[in-house]
Each structure stands twice: as C-alpha cells, then as structure tokens.
Scaffold this motif. Sequence first.
Motif, PDB file in Angstrom:
ATOM      1  N   SER A  58      12.043  26.885 -29.877  1.00 49.76           N
ATOM      2  CA  SER A  58      11.013  27.987 -29.686  1.00 49.76           C
ATOM      3  C   SER A  58      11.780  29.171 -29.060  1.00 49.76           C
ATOM      4  CB  SER A  58      10.000  27.655 -28.448  1.00 49.76           C
ATOM      5  OG  SER A  58      10.578  27.248 -27.304  1.00 49.76           O
TER       6      SER A  58
ATOM      7  N   GLN B 171       2.722  15.434 -34.691  1.00 53.71           N
ATOM      8  CA  GLN B 171       2.224  16.267 -35.902  1.00 53.71           C
ATOM      9  C   GLN B 171       1.880  17.413 -35.703  1.00 53.71           C
ATOM     10  OE1 GLN B 171      -0.665  13.347 -38.089  1.00 53.71           O
ATOM     11  NE2 GLN B 171       0.531  11.587 -37.672  1.00 53.71           N
ATOM     12  N   GLY B 172       1.749  18.017 -36.867  1.00 56.44           N
ATOM     13  CA  GLY B 172       1.053  19.514 -36.639  1.00 56.44           C
ATOM     14  C   GLY B 172       2.179  20.667 -36.286  1.00 56.44           C
ATOM     15  N   VAL B 173       3.445  20.244 -36.089  1.00 51.55           N
ATOM     16  CA  VAL B 173       4.396  21.292 -35.874  1.00 51.55           C
ATOM     17  C   VAL B 173       4.830  22.010 -36.880  1.00 51.55           C
ATOM     18  CG1 VAL B 173       6.749  21.685 -34.748  1.00 51.55           C
ATOM     19  CG2 VAL B 173       5.219  19.733 -33.979  1.00 51.55           C
ATOM     20  N   ARG B 174       4.606  23.513 -36.986  1.00 50.63           N
ATOM     21  CA  ARG B 174       5.150  24.389 -37.831  1.00 50.63           C
ATOM     22  C   ARG B 174       6.461  25.007 -37.285  1.00 50.63           C
ATOM     23  NH1 ARG B 174       1.076  29.220 -39.688  1.00 50.63           N
ATOM     24  NH2 ARG B 174       0.009  27.241 -40.178  1.00 50.63           N
ATOM     25  N   LEU B 175       7.328  24.857 -38.244  1.00 43.07           N
ATOM     26  CA  LEU B 175       8.655  25.423 -37.803  1.00 43.07           C
ATOM     27  C   LEU B 175       8.948  26.576 -38.756  1.00 43.07           C
ATOM     28  CD1 LEU B 175      11.002  21.880 -38.220  1.00 43.07           C
ATOM     29  CD2 LEU B 175       9.935  23.044 -36.035  1.00 43.07           C
ATOM     30  N   TYR B 176       9.555  27.484 -38.093  1.00 38.08           N
ATOM     31  CA  TYR B 176       9.904  28.763 -38.536  1.00 38.08           C
ATOM     32  C   TYR B 176      11.523  29.063 -38.677  1.00 38.08           C
ATOM     33  CZ  TYR B 176       4.999  29.498 -37.456  1.00 38.08           C
ATOM     34  OH  TYR B 176       3.666  29.603 -37.328  1.00 38.08           O
ATOM     35  N   SER B 177      11.746  29.981 -39.623  1.00 39.24           N
ATOM     36  CA  SER B 177      13.151  30.240 -39.908  1.00 39.24           C
ATOM     37  C   SER B 177      13.629  31.336 -38.754  1.00 39.24           C
ATOM     38  CB  SER B 177      13.347  30.931 -41.187  1.00 39.24           C
ATOM     39  OG  SER B 177      13.246  29.872 -42.329  1.00 39.24           O
TER      40      SER B 177
ATOM     41  N   PRO C 168       9.893  16.555 -35.629  1.00 41.94           N
ATOM     42  CA  PRO C 168      10.166  17.616 -36.437  1.00 41.94           C
ATOM     43  C   PRO C 168      11.027  18.843 -35.464  1.00 41.94           C
ATOM     44  CG  PRO C 168       7.793  17.666 -35.825  1.00 41.94           C
ATOM     45  CD  PRO C 168       8.576  16.326 -35.528  1.00 41.94           C
ATOM     46  N   GLU C 169      10.806  18.785 -34.005  1.00 40.50           N
ATOM     47  CA  GLU C 169      11.660  19.510 -33.214  1.00 40.50           C
ATOM     48  C   GLU C 169      13.114  19.032 -33.022  1.00 40.50           C
ATOM     49  OE1 GLU C 169       7.454  19.354 -31.215  1.00 40.50           O
ATOM     50  OE2 GLU C 169       8.899  17.988 -32.024  1.00 40.50           O
TER      51      GLU C 169
END
Length: 386
Positions: free
Chosen positions: A99, A377-383, A123-124
């Motif tokens: 983050s 679950q539910g993690v949205r990753l950003y560039s 995912p993190e």
Amino acid sequence: MPANDFFGIDRTTLAASGALHTAREIAQQPRMLEATHALVAALKAQLDAFCAPITHNPDARVILAGAGTSAYIGQILAPLLDRQLAARVDAVATTDLVSAPQLHLDATQPLLLVSFGRSGNSPESLAAVTLVEQQVDVARHLIVTCNPEGKLGKLQLRQAMTLQLPEATHDASFAMTSSFSCMLSATLAALSPTPISDARNTALAEATAGTLISTRAPLQALVALACDRVVYLGSGVLQGLAREAALKLGELSNGAVATCYDTPLGFRHGPKTFITTNTLVFVFVSNAAYTRQYDLDLIDELRRDGLAARVIEISTHLRDAHAQDSLLIPASANTADIDLVFPCIAIAQLYAFLVSRALGLSPDNPNPQGMVNRVVQGVRLYSLET
C-alpha cells in the motif's frame, strides 16, 4: 494420549464438529519442528551462501514480510536478527509494503526480501515480491512456504531461493498454527549466524509437547469462565507473540471474544482501560531477568487492581504464591525468549481452539459466512506509477 485422540477428544467427534484439522495441526507442532529443523540443517550451507551477500553487508537490508500471522513471524524475529546480522533487519507487513512502497523500498540499497507464505497464494505477498523486483536494483528473495504448489515459489525472479517446508505444515484449517511455528523456526535457523543445534531444537520441541499436555486442564477451566475479553501481553520478542495470540483467539472465536495485545509496560498507557470484570489477562513472562521484573510488576499491579476476572502468568519460573494463576512451561528455565515462543504459542492456540468449541463453532472454519477466508480474497492490486 490415545493414538486416536487430540486433547482428549476422539477423532470422530472432532471430525463431526469441524475441528479435526485444527486439533491435529496444533498437536503436530513438536514433530513438525523436528522435521523442519532437519530440513533446514541439510540446506544451511546453501542458505548461507545465498543470503550472505546481503546479510553480511552493513549497507544492505533484510525485510521480513508476510500478512496477518505471517507478518508476526517477522515482528518476532526482526529485533533479534537485527542484533545478529550486519545488515539492517526490519519486519514490514506485505499489506504495508504494497500500500505504501515508497516508504519501505530504497532502489539503491541491496535487499533480501524474506517472504512468508503458508499457501504462497496471498495477493499481497505476490505483489510485494513484484514491487521489489521492479523498484530495487539489487534484490534477492528467500521464500519460506508450506505449499509446494503455491504461486509464490513459482515466480520467475532474478535471484531467489525457496525454502519448502514439510507439506504437513501446510495447515488445512482456517487458522495458521503449525505453519506459523515452523516458518518461524525455519527462518531463525536459516538466517541466524549461529547454527541451531539438534539439542536446542529438541529441547524446544519437547517443551512444546509437554506444555500442550500440562496446560490442557487449566486452560479448559479458564474457558469455563466464559470471558468475552482477553488480553495478551509480552515484552521483547514476546510482543509479536502476544499479537499472534490475540489474532488466533479473534479468528477462532469468530470475533465473539474481543482481544487486545501490548507490552506490559505499554499496557499502562491507555490500553489498560480495556479491562472489565469479564476480562482474562495472559502475560508471557520473559526469561531475561531484567525484563521479567517489568512483566511481574504489571502482573502484580493488575492483581492488586482486582478488576480482571483472572491474570494468568505464563512462565518457566513458578512463583509459589501465585501458582493457581500460573501456567508453567516445563524444563525451560534457562531458555532464550525466542525459544519460549514455541511452547507459548501452543498455549494460545490451544486456548483459542477450546474457546471455539465452547462457543459451538467449527475451529476448522469458524467464519462460515465467508467474511474472512483461509487465503484472503477481495484484494484489488494497482500498478505503481513510476
């Protein structure tokens, strides 16, 4: 205990109530600690050669990274390893690194990222490794995982080594238990400049086994108090342990028991207001004589206050006047605090397991609504814009 029992409960009953995986995974820790030790010992020379360019470099950095329980492995180990290695050692949760990478990554500072992953599919964790590859000029990755099929161990990286733990440590239950203790043990052995001897590892495994036997009955009595608030306190490396203990109870009670963690000295600075007459306090007492003074002062103060339902000291030194409110860790009076983590976390895990059952929950899946999951679950990753 009988071969078909865990904690005095037969396997059929445990399976029917959705508790078999958790019970088995807590109980197997002494055996898995032995297996993990043997595995790492066989790889020690290879691990030293891989890590040395970073760990022996005073201008370099080691980050111990994971999410949730895996993050607390780093929190426990970082202050100890920082004293032992030439490189700076920090614990940075992957949730923090992902983050706000600009706060944690330096492109020009050589880095060893140690990634903890029970499943290797968080995912993190995957995103943290990718960010390090993108943002750090000289980076190595030590991946400590329990799942041979996890994505983390299959990433194509510039310089990486995977420490694959025995597959039995890949806990099938919701809450991490043997995966936590074995990833912690493996990383300590892998990075510590002084090899962990067979005798030392056997002693901590035996202490863990003995603790699970000797504390079961008193823990069941504490569960019967039906306290809806529980505090865990610990100093030094035992602070990270307290945090993991609090999480374990929160997870396995599905939030029905409110938890709090801190250091004994820090607890006076506001968090002490958490205590009510239905609060149970556990204090992991340090084996370091200097630190233990502060732990015992706080214990005695809380007992004088008379507000908490019970104040339980978990210690290797039994104070006769307080025996009824003590859980004794056997044969560990001269043990370093880092080795106390293993029997101490077993106590916290067993208490959480017994609470979960008392609440009528399934410890293997205490949150059937799916608000939390074994792999997040539910993690949205950003560039990351550069």
